[in-house]
Design an enzyme around this catalytic site. Structure first.
Site, PDB file in Angstrom:
ATOM      1  N   GLU A  13       0.825  -1.216   0.000  1.00 10.44           N
ATOM      2  CA  GLU A  13       0.000   0.000   0.000  1.00 10.44           C
ATOM      3  C   GLU A  13       0.857   1.264   0.000  1.00 10.44           C
ATOM      4  OE1 GLU A  13      -0.509  -2.571   1.997  1.00 10.44           O
ATOM      5  OE2 GLU A  13      -2.609  -3.215   1.831  1.00 10.44           O
ATOM      6  N   PHE A  68     -11.489  -7.294  14.193  1.00  8.88           N
ATOM      7  CA  PHE A  68     -10.408  -7.634  13.277  1.00  8.88           C
ATOM      8  C   PHE A  68     -10.167  -6.502  12.273  1.00  8.88           C
ATOM      9  CE2 PHE A  68      -8.953  -9.870   9.339  1.00  8.88           C
ATOM     10  CZ  PHE A  68      -7.691 -10.210   9.821  1.00  8.88           C
ATOM     11  N   GLN A  69      -8.950  -6.060  12.192  1.00 16.26           N
ATOM     12  CA  GLN A  69      -8.519  -5.021  11.244  1.00 16.26           C
ATOM     13  C   GLN A  69      -9.266  -3.707  11.385  1.00 16.26           C
ATOM     14  OE1 GLN A  69      -8.265  -6.899   7.327  1.00 16.26           O
ATOM     15  NE2 GLN A  69      -6.185  -7.563   7.839  1.00 16.26           N
ATOM     16  N   LYS A  98     -17.749  -0.946   5.609  1.00 19.42           N
ATOM     17  CA  LYS A  98     -18.144  -1.993   4.668  1.00 19.42           C
ATOM     18  C   LYS A  98     -19.658  -2.070   4.492  1.00 19.42           C
ATOM     19  CE  LYS A  98     -17.374  -6.791   3.451  1.00 19.42           C
ATOM     20  NZ  LYS A  98     -16.416  -7.890   3.475  1.00 19.42           N
ATOM     21  N   MET A 155      23.938   9.209   2.869  1.00 21.34           N
ATOM     22  CA  MET A 155      23.739  10.513   3.500  1.00 21.34           C
ATOM     23  C   MET A 155      24.025  10.449   4.997  1.00 21.34           C
ATOM     24  SD  MET A 155      23.228  13.601   2.990  1.00 21.34           S
ATOM     25  CE  MET A 155      22.265  14.217   1.619  1.00 21.34           C
TER      26      MET A 155
HETATM   27  C1  TPP Z   1      11.968   5.933   5.595  1.00 16.58           C
HETATM   28  C2  TPP Z   1      13.233   6.601   5.994  1.00 16.58           C
HETATM   29  N1  TPP Z   1      14.037   6.034   6.929  1.00 16.58           N
HETATM   30  C3  TPP Z   1      15.196   6.633   7.273  1.00 16.58           C
HETATM   31  C4  TPP Z   1      15.573   7.820   6.719  1.00 16.58           C
HETATM   32  C5  TPP Z   1      16.869   8.508   7.133  1.00 16.58           C
HETATM   33  N2  TPP Z   1      17.796   8.601   5.990  1.00 16.58           N
HETATM   34  C6  TPP Z   1      17.921   9.707   5.235  1.00 16.58           C
HETATM   35  S1  TPP Z   1      18.962   9.526   3.951  1.00 16.58           S
HETATM   36  C7  TPP Z   1      19.323   7.954   4.397  1.00 16.58           C
HETATM   37  C8  TPP Z   1      20.291   7.122   3.595  1.00 16.58           C
HETATM   38  C9  TPP Z   1      19.690   6.695   2.313  1.00 16.58           C
HETATM   39  O1  TPP Z   1      20.501   5.728   1.716  1.00 16.58           O
HETATM   40  P1  TPP Z   1      20.407   5.410   0.190  1.00 16.58           P
HETATM   41  O2  TPP Z   1      18.994   5.277  -0.216  1.00 16.58           O
HETATM   42  O3  TPP Z   1      21.300   4.284  -0.134  1.00 16.58           O
HETATM   43  O4  TPP Z   1      20.906   6.768  -0.460  1.00 16.58           O
HETATM   44  P2  TPP Z   1      22.403   7.409  -0.479  1.00 16.58           P
HETATM   45  O5  TPP Z   1      22.417   8.470   0.571  1.00 16.58           O
HETATM   46  O6  TPP Z   1      23.361   6.323  -0.216  1.00 16.58           O
HETATM   47  O7  TPP Z   1      22.512   7.991  -1.848  1.00 16.58           O
HETATM   48  C10 TPP Z   1      18.621   7.590   5.555  1.00 16.58           C
HETATM   49  C11 TPP Z   1      18.729   6.285   6.246  1.00 16.58           C
HETATM   50  C12 TPP Z   1      14.683   8.382   5.770  1.00 16.58           C
HETATM   51  N3  TPP Z   1      14.922   9.565   5.193  1.00 16.58           N
HETATM   52  N4  TPP Z   1      13.544   7.753   5.413  1.00 16.58           N
END
Ligand code: TPP
Ligand code: MG
Length: 620
Positions: free
Chosen positions: A70, A132-133, A182, A526
């Site tokens: 979803e 449920f749900q 529903k 990042m």
């Molecule tokens: C759902 C979610 N969980 C955690 C984060 C925190 N976060 C921001 S950037 C990042 C790293 C992302 O890694 P990747 O997709 O491999 O991208 P890269 O920075 O390596 O290009 C994380 C864990 C987020 N933004 N969203």
């Protein structure tokens, strides 16, 4: 499709309506969606929504796309909306189906994207019994919707759907939820489909008055260093043409937020590209001034804007950094259609609540009659000097040469290393800047924004306010459904792509030829960058590969794609990059291009969170 309502319309006498034959509630809902012009719904069934799916199987107008999660459906609806400007529609069953939509709804809320999310609910007699749900999705999503409905009467369905689309798409757009029990889906009634609805107290399209708009012209006449700072409001307000005319008529340079990317052509001589934490150095300097640090002392080298025209923006902290230092010495004019944004993050000297298209249109008429005399020549020279001093650029750094990546994968062939920025530049070249890009969240997202130059609105679709990893590929599916003739490419990270990788099945089965180009650095890049900068490089669960086998690229996205019958390829060496990208572009199927890049590369420029432009690190 009705997009707007105005104060004057509210005064019109009677609503017209169409009376339909007796139908089941589920059929009324589908018929109402058809009347809103919905052509696609991203919907995943379950006990509380299967009646709706049964009705959808009988619709001749609506294509039902089955996402494989979803969250994928919600992001796809957003991608559809961002690419087309029309509300995206997603649907889920009660409980876990509904809660799986929440991240997408939050994302649409943060980035003001029109989405109508429909959820099945347990029968009315069961509500509050913890059956449920059963999840109170109405209550759960209250802070992240523009509006929500729990339908309690079958006779409300048609009107609620009409209102939901009006609210989602007018004024400042946003997500609207319709929760439908529903038993109401199963009841029968003769529907009345209104052709118009009026919502008391809802006047989304305010118009600035001429006195205030004239004052803006006066401020421009008096200024020496004006800057237009524009956001997603220009795009959702369909005002980019008016913005271009205004910028050209006045000679005022334009910077955008990430949400505003494409609102003004980035190839235009007046473009400063985007600003903020990872924005162009010259955009940040133009707004807040250039500074030098002399020990603890901060010395102003050159002043920034003395007039900031903030149009359809919200002074997000990723843009402003330390907010009181943001354009500290400038007069701030803030125009936004949402009154709640005015003076929220940054006080404005001249605040105006207005539809931005109208405001820019009137401003253009005013400067058409009485052209602005100033040409801001000195200011343009300063900006040209800043652009020359710190263009967006990169080079192979010492860190890359010394990295594990070089040892594990490159066999020391440093000339063959693929830097992520190169990949985006090559893609830009090979697509002629015409592709629609979506992204995950992380370093790759920033590089996609920096090294592709966007010419049009609705070309860069990214989770900006929420920063939701996993957004990229499902959003690309939605965008490709909305714009089947465009090349749609998700620039993703290995971490982000894995979060909704199941949508490769949707792509293959539904024949949606959205491409994924993964900048695979085997890390949460990042976060690694922040670890390097603020935690002495100590890795806190940011490695995504297999620690027992670092030479192996893990997981194998190409094999994974193959298992979904999606073609793909991996590239590791620069010599193979261009032809591999071309093969991806030439494919008429969904496609995964896994590009292996070093994790040691940092996104620059970089203004650390909460800091000022004086703390900006950039590639010199
Ligand atoms: C759902 C979610 N969980 C955690 C984060 C925190 N976060 C921001 S950037 C990042 C790293 C992302 O890694 P990747 O997709 O491999 O991208 P890269 O920075 O390596 O290009 C994380 C864990 C987020 N933004 N969203
Ligand atoms: Mg990564």
């Amino acid at each position: 499709m009705s997009k707007t309502t105005t104060d004057t319309k509210a005064a019109e006498p009677r609503e017209r309506a169409e009376v339909g034959p007796t139908m089941q509630g589920s059929e009324i809902l589908v018929a109402a969606l058809e009347r809103e012009g919905v052509d696609t719904i991203f919907a995943y069934p379950g006990g509380a929504s299967m009646e709706l799916h049964q009705a959808l199987t009988r619709s001749k107008k609506i294509r039902t796309v089955l996402p494989r999660h979803e969250q994928g459906g919600a992001f796809a609806a957003e991608g559809y909306a961002r690419a087309s400007g029309r509300a995206g529609v997603c649907m889920a069953t009660s409980g876990p189906g509904a809660t799986n939509l929440v991240t997408g709804i939050a994302d649409a809320y943060m980035d003001s994207i029109p989405v109508v999310a429909i959820t099945g609910q347990v029968p009315q007699a069961m509500i509050g019994k913890g059956g449920f749900q059963e999840t109170d999705i109405f209550g759960l999503t209250l802070p992240i919707v523009k509006h929500s409905y729990l339908i309690t009467d079958i006779n409300d369905i048609a009107r609620v759907v009409k209102e939901a689309f009006l609210i989602a798409q007018s004024g400042r757009p946003g997500p609207v939820i319709i929760d439908i029990p529903k038993n109401i889906q199963q009841q029968k009634a003769q529907p009345v489909f209104p052709t118009e609805v009026h919502l008391r107290g809802y006047a989304p399209n305010k118009k600035a008055d001429d006195v205030a708009l004239n004052e803006i012209i006066g401020l421009i006449e008096k200024s020496e260093r004006p800057v237009l700072y524009c956001g997603g409001g220009i795009i959702s307000g369909n005002a980019s043409e008016e913005l271009r005319r205004f910028a050209e008529a006045t000679g005022i340079p334009v910077t955008t937020t990430i949400m505003g990317v494409g609102a003004f052509p980035e190839t235009h001589p007046l473009s400063l590209r985007w600003l903020g934490m990872h924005g162009a150095a010259y955009a940040n300097w133009a707004v807040s001034g250039e500074f030098k640090k002399d020990g603890e002392r901060v010395v102003n080298v050159a002043p920034g804007a003395d007039l900031l025209l903030a149009f359809g923006v919200r002074f997000d902290d990723r843009v402003t950094g330390k907010v009181d230092k943001f354009c500290e010495t400038g007069t701030i004019v803030h125009i936004d259609v949402d009154a709640s944004e005015i003076n929220k993050n940054k006080p404005a000297h001249l605040p105006l609540v207005s539809d931005i298209k109208y405001a820019l249109h009137r401003l253009n008429e005013m400067v058409g009659k009485r052209p602005v005399q100033k040409r801001f020549a000195v200011w343009h020279e300063q900006i040209a000097a800043w652009k020359a001093k710190a263009p967006l650029r990169y080079r192979v750094t010492e860190e890359v040469l010394k990295s594990q990546h070089m040892r594990d994968h490159m066999g020391g062939r440093s000339s063959e290393v693929i830097l992520p920025q190169m990949v985006i530049e090559t893609l830009y070249e090979l697509t002629g800047g015409e592709a629609i890009l979506t992204t995950g969240v992380g370093q790759h997202q920033m590089w996609a924004g920096q090294y592709y130059q966007f010419k049009f609105t609705r070309q860069f679709l990214t989770s900006a306010g929420l920063g939701a990893m996993g957004y990229g590929y499902p959003a690309a599916l939605g965008a490709k459904v909305a714009c089947p003739d465009r090349q749609v490419i998700d620039i993703d990270g290995d971490g982000s792509f894995l979060m909704n990788v199941q949508e490769l099945a949707t792509a293959h089965i539904e024949k949606i030829a959205a491409k994924a180009l993964i900048l695979n650095n085997q890390h949460l890049g990042m976060v690694v960058q922040w670890e390097d900068k603020f935690y002495k490089g100590n890795r806190g669960h940011t490695y995504l590969g297999d620690p027992d086998n670092r030479q192996q690229i893990y997981p194998d996205f190409v094999s994974m794609a193959k298992s979904f019958n999606v073609p793909g390829e991996r590239v590791m060496f620069k010599k193979d990059l261009r032809s591999a990208i071309q093969r991806m572009l030439d494919s008429d199927q969904p496609y995964v291009l896994d590009v292996i890049t070093p994790y040691t590369e940092h996104v620059l420029p970089f203004i650390p969170a909460g800091r000022t432009v004086a703390d900006m690190i950039y590639q010199d």
